[in-house]
Write an enzyme that holds these catalytic residues in place. Structure first.
Site, PDB file in Angstrom:
ATOM      1  CE  LYS A 263      30.220  67.940  16.732  1.00  0.00           C
ATOM      2  NZ  LYS A 263      31.486  67.456  17.293  1.00  0.00           N
ATOM      3  NE  ARG A 338      32.953  64.773  27.528  1.00  0.00           N
ATOM      4  CZ  ARG A 338      34.226  64.948  27.182  1.00  0.00           C
ATOM      5  NH1 ARG A 338      35.110  65.367  28.092  1.00  0.00           N
ATOM      6  NH2 ARG A 338      34.623  64.722  25.948  1.00  0.00           N
TER       7      ARG A 338
END
Length: 484
Positions: A263, A338
């Site tokens: 990120k 996920r």
């Protein structure tokens, strides 16, 4: 120290008191005139005529506050207005150095005290933190709020306390930094909450996670110097109303660097301690249910790890074999939530549940779609269940925006070399994430909640404050309670 909320049958003379008045009030009712000299009465009447919603009368030895309930389109919006009024009132109470407050509910239907107290309590929340300067750690003087009203009961007030304690617990967990709350410490905090509230906790270590072949959780953890955990919380009271349990699955990424798909920082990585807000919410819900002895069998599952780029970290292009047996091609290591949720959802099926929720700070797409004002939901539980959830969202003002899971979205996660990949297209990112999760919970009623927008706020927002908000604790408590 948390604010104490209690029920009281009467308001003693000379007490700091707030009167909650019905919408449209222009004349004070007799019950609000006690201890109010004529000059003060005239002043209050003038303020009411000017449509002021918060009026203060200083008697020097004590104070009277008057809050006028708003007339809104729905009772749910009127309750939310009172929560926000509680936030504004708290600022006055702090400035006035009020230590104990009585709330006298004079609304027509007697529903004003609870949401007002809720707003005060949630505004008063403070994360304990790690400041060493004594002055900076001093709490506001308000320590106790007593609720008085003809339609109030001590049990109702105590139930609200249990729910708000669950919210505060979730906020505390989210606000903890990684060096104070890694995956093991998170699991230990969940176990401690269970001991306090009355639910059972089982913590699976790396060896048991590997034995269960949880390929998603194992892969995300590969770059970390610290082991993952998989925590099972179970609240099963005698006389539970549901034959099949409700299962709540919470994302527990205690810090997300994005892995090798790193990120940018500081624009997004600096707040990634909040990436376990789903797991914190599940803990808060179980805590509130157990504290309030709600007769429902509920199980919470929280897979936990941090996501780092070190060591043997998984890489884009890897193929993982999941707990369900499905294979997943990794296209982006920052789509890690996920992966760990998929293993937990597959594991949840063994309970043959009535309904499964997963709660996660899953996608920036969801946050961009609805902002901090709402939660994104999708799932396979059917229209009736989704309507019940939306109604609970309206009651708690943790509102739901439902997105579709149309069959065509499966194309977004097709892989050339595995069953599916872990990243969709630039469009409909929240939906493709939901579509990914759907593959691991097929055949079981399921609702996915993406709380990326409201879970952690970088600026104060009324009674939700700044930092962890504990979002979805009140929502899911309300929903579950409404099912029996």
């Amino acid at each position: 120290m948390a604010l104490q909320l209690t029920y009281a049958s009467t308001v003693p003379a000379g007490a700091d008191t707030v009167f909650v008045l019905p919408a449209g009030t222009r004349d004070l009712p007799p019950s609000a005139l006690t201890d109010l000299p004529e000059a003060a009465r005239n002043y209050v009447h003038e303020q009411l005529a000017a449509d002021n919603k918060l009026i203060t009368v200083n008697h020097f030895s004590h104070r009277h506050y008057f809050i006028v309930a708003a007339s809104k389109a729905t009772p749910e919006l009127e309750a939310e207005d009172l929560r926000k009024a509680g936030h504004k009132l708290h600022a006055s109470l702090k400035a006035d150095k009020v230590g104990e407050l009585f709330i006298q509910d004079l609304t027509t239907d007697g529903t004003g005290a609870l949401p007002l107290a809720e707003g005060i309590y949630l505004t008063a929340y403070q994360f304990g933190g790690y400041k060493t300067d004594e002055k900076s750690r001093q709490n506001a003087p308000l320590t106790k709020v007593n609720l008085v009203g003809t339609n109030l009961q001590a049990e109702t007030v105590q139930e609200l306390v249990g729910v708000l304690q669950g919210v505060s617990l979730a906020r505390d967990l989210v606000n903890e930094p990684l060096n104070r709350l890694n995956a093991v410490q998170f699991a230990e905090r969940m176990a401690a909450a269970g001991e306090e509230a009355g639910f059972h906790t089982d913590i699976l270590d790396l060896a048991r996670i590997e034995a269960l072949r949880m390929g998603g959780l194992i892969a995300v953890n590969l770059g970390s110097p610290e082991p993952p955990t998989f925590t099972i919380m179970e609240y099963k009271p005698e006389g539970a109303k549901n034959a099949k349990p409700y299962v709540l699955v919470g994302k527990g990424v205690v810090f997300d660097t994005g892995g090798l798909s790193l990120k940018p920082t500081p624009s997004s990585m600096d707040m990634m301690k909040c990436d376990m807000a789903g797991g914190a919410a599940v803990t808060g819900v179980l805590y509130a249910l157990a504290k309030n002895k709600i007769p429902l069998h509920v199980i919470g599952l929280v897979p936990a790890t941090d996501n780092r780029p070190g060591g043997l970290a998984f890489v884009p292009g890897d193929v993982l074999e999941m707990h369900s047996g499905l294979t997943v091609e990794v296209l982006n290591t920052d789509a890690e939530g996920r992966l760990i949720l998929a293993d937990a959802l597959s594991f949840a099926r063994k309970y043959e549940p009535e309904l499964v929720f997963d709660i996660a700070t899953l996608t920036g797409s969801a946050a961009r779609a609805v902002g901090k004002e709402g939660l994104v939901a999708m799932g396979t539980a059917g229209d009736e269940r989704m309507l019940q959830l939306k109604q609970a969202g309206n009651r708690t003002h943790e509102r739901i925006v439902e997105l579709p899971l149309w069959e065509e979205y499966a194309e977004h996660i097709k892989s050339d070399i595995a069953d599916i990949n872990n990243l969709g297209k630039a469009e409909a990112g929240a939906i493709s994430a939901g579509k990914f999760l759907e593959r691991f919970i097929e055949g079981t009623p399921w609702i996915h909640l993406d709380i990326a927008g409201p879970a952690f706020l970088t600026a104060p927002d009324s009674y939700r404050g700044k930092g962890g908000t504990g979002t979805s604790v009140r929502l899911l408590y309300d929903f579950l309670k409404s099912t029996y």
